[in-house]
Design a protein around this motif. Structure first.
Motif, PDB file in Angstrom:
ATOM      1  N   GLY A 244      49.337 -80.397 -28.687  1.00 11.16           N
ATOM      2  CA  GLY A 244      47.967 -80.811 -28.410  1.00 11.16           C
ATOM      3  C   GLY A 244      47.897 -81.711 -27.186  1.00 11.16           C
ATOM      4  N   GLY A 245      48.846 -82.659 -27.086  1.00 13.47           N
ATOM      5  CA  GLY A 245      48.900 -83.505 -25.901  1.00 13.47           C
ATOM      6  C   GLY A 245      49.176 -82.698 -24.638  1.00 13.47           C
ATOM      7  N   ALA A 246      50.091 -81.726 -24.735  1.00 24.45           N
ATOM      8  CA  ALA A 246      50.389 -80.870 -23.579  1.00 24.45           C
ATOM      9  C   ALA A 246      49.172 -80.043 -23.179  1.00 24.45           C
ATOM     10  CB  ALA A 246      51.562 -79.943 -23.909  1.00 24.45           C
ATOM     11  N   PHE A 247      48.421 -79.565 -24.178  1.00 26.89           N
ATOM     12  CA  PHE A 247      47.222 -78.777 -23.895  1.00 26.89           C
ATOM     13  C   PHE A 247      46.167 -79.632 -23.193  1.00 26.89           C
ATOM     14  CE2 PHE A 247      43.678 -75.965 -25.787  1.00 26.89           C
ATOM     15  CZ  PHE A 247      43.700 -75.153 -24.664  1.00 26.89           C
ATOM     16  N   GLY A 248      46.013 -80.886 -23.644  1.00 27.52           N
ATOM     17  CA  GLY A 248      45.082 -81.784 -22.982  1.00 27.52           C
ATOM     18  C   GLY A 248      45.496 -82.072 -21.543  1.00 27.52           C
ATOM     19  N   TYR A 249      46.796 -82.251 -21.328  1.00 31.09           N
ATOM     20  CA  TYR A 249      47.313 -82.488 -19.975  1.00 31.09           C
ATOM     21  C   TYR A 249      47.033 -81.291 -19.073  1.00 31.09           C
ATOM     22  CZ  TYR A 249      50.731 -82.934 -16.206  1.00 31.09           C
ATOM     23  OH  TYR A 249      51.333 -82.982 -14.975  1.00 31.09           O
ATOM     24  N   LEU A 250      47.275 -80.086 -19.580  1.00 28.38           N
ATOM     25  CA  LEU A 250      47.053 -78.882 -18.776  1.00 28.38           C
ATOM     26  C   LEU A 250      45.574 -78.687 -18.456  1.00 28.38           C
ATOM     27  CD1 LEU A 250      49.496 -76.330 -20.470  1.00 28.38           C
ATOM     28  CD2 LEU A 250      49.737 -77.467 -18.258  1.00 28.38           C
ATOM     29  N   GLN A 251      44.697 -79.011 -19.406  1.00 30.23           N
ATOM     30  CA  GLN A 251      43.268 -78.904 -19.130  1.00 30.23           C
ATOM     31  C   GLN A 251      42.859 -79.807 -17.980  1.00 30.23           C
ATOM     32  OE1 GLN A 251      40.234 -79.058 -22.109  1.00 30.23           O
ATOM     33  NE2 GLN A 251      41.412 -77.915 -23.607  1.00 30.23           N
ATOM     34  N   ASP A 252      43.328 -81.059 -18.014  1.00 31.31           N
ATOM     35  CA  ASP A 252      42.957 -81.987 -16.951  1.00 31.31           C
ATOM     36  C   ASP A 252      43.583 -81.577 -15.629  1.00 31.31           C
ATOM     37  OD1 ASP A 252      41.788 -84.545 -15.995  1.00 31.31           O
ATOM     38  OD2 ASP A 252      43.889 -85.091 -15.728  1.00 31.31           O
ATOM     39  N   LEU A 253      44.859 -81.169 -15.658  1.00 35.91           N
ATOM     40  CA  LEU A 253      45.557 -80.815 -14.425  1.00 35.91           C
ATOM     41  C   LEU A 253      44.962 -79.570 -13.777  1.00 35.91           C
ATOM     42  CD1 LEU A 253      48.015 -81.441 -12.578  1.00 35.91           C
ATOM     43  CD2 LEU A 253      49.319 -79.826 -13.985  1.00 35.91           C
ATOM     44  N   GLY A 254      44.664 -78.563 -14.598  1.00 37.68           N
ATOM     45  CA  GLY A 254      44.227 -77.289 -14.036  1.00 37.68           C
ATOM     46  C   GLY A 254      42.736 -77.142 -13.836  1.00 37.68           C
ATOM     47  N   LEU A 255      41.927 -77.979 -14.505  1.00 35.04           N
ATOM     48  CA  LEU A 255      40.477 -77.785 -14.445  1.00 35.04           C
ATOM     49  C   LEU A 255      39.714 -79.047 -14.058  1.00 35.04           C
ATOM     50  CD1 LEU A 255      38.054 -75.918 -14.916  1.00 35.04           C
ATOM     51  CD2 LEU A 255      38.115 -76.579 -17.338  1.00 35.04           C
ATOM     52  N   TRP A 256      39.857 -80.091 -14.860  1.00 38.23           N
ATOM     53  CA  TRP A 256      38.978 -81.250 -14.680  1.00 38.23           C
ATOM     54  C   TRP A 256      39.333 -82.078 -13.450  1.00 38.23           C
ATOM     55  CZ3 TRP A 256      35.117 -79.938 -17.288  1.00 38.23           C
ATOM     56  CH2 TRP A 256      35.246 -79.329 -18.529  1.00 38.23           C
ATOM     57  N   TRP A 366      43.615 -88.032 -21.294  1.00 40.19           N
ATOM     58  CA  TRP A 366      43.546 -86.623 -21.686  1.00 40.19           C
ATOM     59  C   TRP A 366      44.733 -86.230 -22.569  1.00 40.19           C
ATOM     60  CZ3 TRP A 366      40.151 -82.799 -21.830  1.00 40.19           C
ATOM     61  CH2 TRP A 366      38.975 -82.917 -21.085  1.00 40.19           C
ATOM     62  N   VAL A 367      45.926 -86.726 -22.223  1.00 40.43           N
ATOM     63  CA  VAL A 367      47.096 -86.427 -23.057  1.00 40.43           C
ATOM     64  C   VAL A 367      46.930 -87.042 -24.441  1.00 40.43           C
ATOM     65  CG1 VAL A 367      49.574 -86.799 -23.333  1.00 40.43           C
ATOM     66  CG2 VAL A 367      48.653 -86.173 -21.093  1.00 40.43           C
ATOM     67  N   GLY A 368      46.518 -88.312 -24.486  1.00 40.53           N
ATOM     68  CA  GLY A 368      46.324 -88.967 -25.775  1.00 40.53           C
ATOM     69  C   GLY A 368      45.224 -88.326 -26.594  1.00 40.53           C
ATOM     70  N   ALA A 369      44.106 -87.956 -25.935  1.00 39.14           N
ATOM     71  CA  ALA A 369      43.007 -87.303 -26.657  1.00 39.14           C
ATOM     72  C   ALA A 369      43.444 -85.961 -27.218  1.00 39.14           C
ATOM     73  CB  ALA A 369      41.808 -87.129 -25.723  1.00 39.14           C
ATOM     74  N   GLY A 370      44.217 -85.199 -26.431  1.00 38.29           N
ATOM     75  CA  GLY A 370      44.707 -83.912 -26.923  1.00 38.29           C
ATOM     76  C   GLY A 370      45.664 -84.062 -28.086  1.00 38.29           C
TER      77      GLY A 370
END
Length: 463
Positions: A244-256, A366-370
């Motif tokens: 989940g943390g990795a998914f949050g990191y990827l969302q921020d890195l690739g999109l936000w 984002w990592v913590g939220a994910g």
């Protein structure tokens, strides 16, 4: 030269590692998702993926144990479906549409010594509205000569922790107290997911409508590791949190992060989050299917205190939530990154001017939220059954909790979640189960009329 060094540390190698881990999990889920229903899952009917369904549940009044192998027929007009309860005493029956259905238990199929249905309670009439999932139809088997009072319905799709075998003659204490306990547990689970929403809003100003899919992702990853791969529950919980943390990191890195650098306004960002939510939701449905999924767990009562009966998973989930929430409080109040996060939430421009790396703080959030959302998802999966839209179904409650507590404040999200969780569960004692979310939103409106900034929010000056 320090910014370049930081980029190399989080560059292609680390990114490929994270992508490979997430891809492997999804591939394993797609390849092994067919044997999804473990032996502990309810026996679904052939059309259990319908937009509405009834969940039959048969238990013994004497020891609250589940009764398997009992045939139950659900019918209405030309529709008729007979199912057999599984090891957990449950069976999910998909319905062609809303309406009133007759649920009749075949008493000849009840195992000898399990008891019988009290007079006048077989068959039962169950009203199902369009889109209602797992509307409860409970049968409590009693010994010969026992009372004939029905069991109050439990929250649709919720855990067994708050079920009470008391009839209408039960005291208010016996009806309300179990709901308060289950409401607090659900509130703690809701808080894990809500804190991430609040921190993301506080540091970026974004109302992330795709946060529910972070919750669903965690639940599905827990399902992959526990039900599909057969690993212990603790491994599934840790894996769901890390992924989940990795998914949050990827969302921020690739999109936000790219959108922030482009200077995209908040309203377009919010619309992007809605689109991302829809895309992820139907990707989950494509991979895992539309049916309900069940994580392997022991559903027997592990702790009985008067009318309150808690399973071991309920107790463990509550302990994990409390420990994690205390840890989040410690990080926000006592660590440098926590103080930096609060500074960015208070005034982003001033924080940047004082030397705080705002982008690093946002990435950490984002990592913590994910991670918190992933953990909340897998624990909700143990609390109730899960589906491809589990996170979306509680997204309204997440935003209600964050709004009630005060946008941008992590501690406000905790308080708001507990209030929403308790009100949602307790309200089912007094109003129909389908209106439980309405009760929570009514209380939200009343509190905001008195305190517009939320319970712990800061009043802002207008004009």
């Amino acid at each position: 030269m320090r910014p370049d060094t930081t980029r190399r540390r989080t560059g292609p190698a680390a990114l490929l590692t994270v992508f490979a881990t997430a891809a492997l999990a999804l591939i394993l889920a797609f390849a092994g998702g067919t044997p999804a229903n473990a032996s502990s899952s309810p026996s679904p009917s052939p059309n259990a993926s319908a937009a509405q369904s009834i969940q039959v549940w048969i238990r013994k009044a004497s020891d609250r144990s589940n009764v398997s192998g009992v045939k139950v027929t659900v019918s209405s007009g030309s529709f008729s479906q007979t199912v057999t309860t599984g090891d957990d005493g449950k069976s999910l029956v998909g319905l062609p549409g809303g309406g009133t259905y007759k649920v009749q238990l075949d008493e000849k199929s009840v195992p000898e010594g399990a008891g019988s249905v009290p007079n006048g309670l077989n068959p039962r009439q169950v009203v199902v509205s369009e889109g209602n999932q797992a509307v409860p139809a409970y049968f409590i088997l009693v010994a010969a000569g026992a009372g004939t009072t029905p069991t109050p319905g439990a929250t649709s799709g919720s855990s067994t922790a708050g079920d009470s075998d008391a009839g209408p003659s039960a005291s208010p204490f016996e009806l309300v107290v179990p709901r308060i306990v289950t409401g607090l547990i659900f509130g703690l689970l809701l808080a894990l997911a809500s804190i991430g929403v609040s921190l993301i809003y506080g540091t970026t100003g974004l109302n992330n409508f795709a946060h529910g899919e972070l919750v669903t992702f965690g639940a599905l990853m827990g399902y992959v590791f526990s039900a599909v791969l057969g690993l212990p529950g603790i491994v599934a919980i840790i894996a769901a949190t890390v992924l989940g943390g990795a998914f949050g990191y990827l969302q921020d890195l690739g999109l936000w992060k790219p959108l922030r650098k482009r200077g995209v306004a908040l309203v377009p960002l919010m619309i992007v989050s809605i689109g991302l939510s829809l895309a992820l939701r139907y990707i989950f449905q494509f991979i895992f299917g539309p049916d309900q999924l069940v994580l392997p767990a022991d559903n027997r009562a592990a702790l009985i205190l008067g009318p309150v009966r808690l399973r071991s998973t309920d107790i463990i989930s509550a302990i994990i939530c409390i420990v994690l929430l205390l840890l989040v409080a410690f990080v926000l109040l006592r660590t440098r990154i926590g103080k930096a996060t609060r500074a960015v939430s208070d005034n982003r421009s001033l924080a940047a001017a004082s030397g705080i790396d705002v982008e690093k703080v946002i990435r950490t959030v984002w990592v913590g939220a994910g991670a918190l959302a992933g953990l909340a998802g897998v624990l909700i999966g143990y609390y109730q059954s899960l589906r491809w839209d589990t996170g979306a179904s509680i997204l309204l409650l997440i935003f209600a909790a964050v709004t009630l507590g005060g946008f941008g404040t992590a501690f406000g999200a905790l308080v708001g979640s507990l209030v929403i969780g308790v009100i949602t569960d307790v309200s089912t004692v007094f109003i129909p189960n389908n209106l439980k979310y309405v009760a929570a939103l009514v209380v939200l409106i009343l509190i905001l009329l008195v305190r517009p900034q939320g319970i712990l929010g800061k009043a802002s000056r207008i004009g």
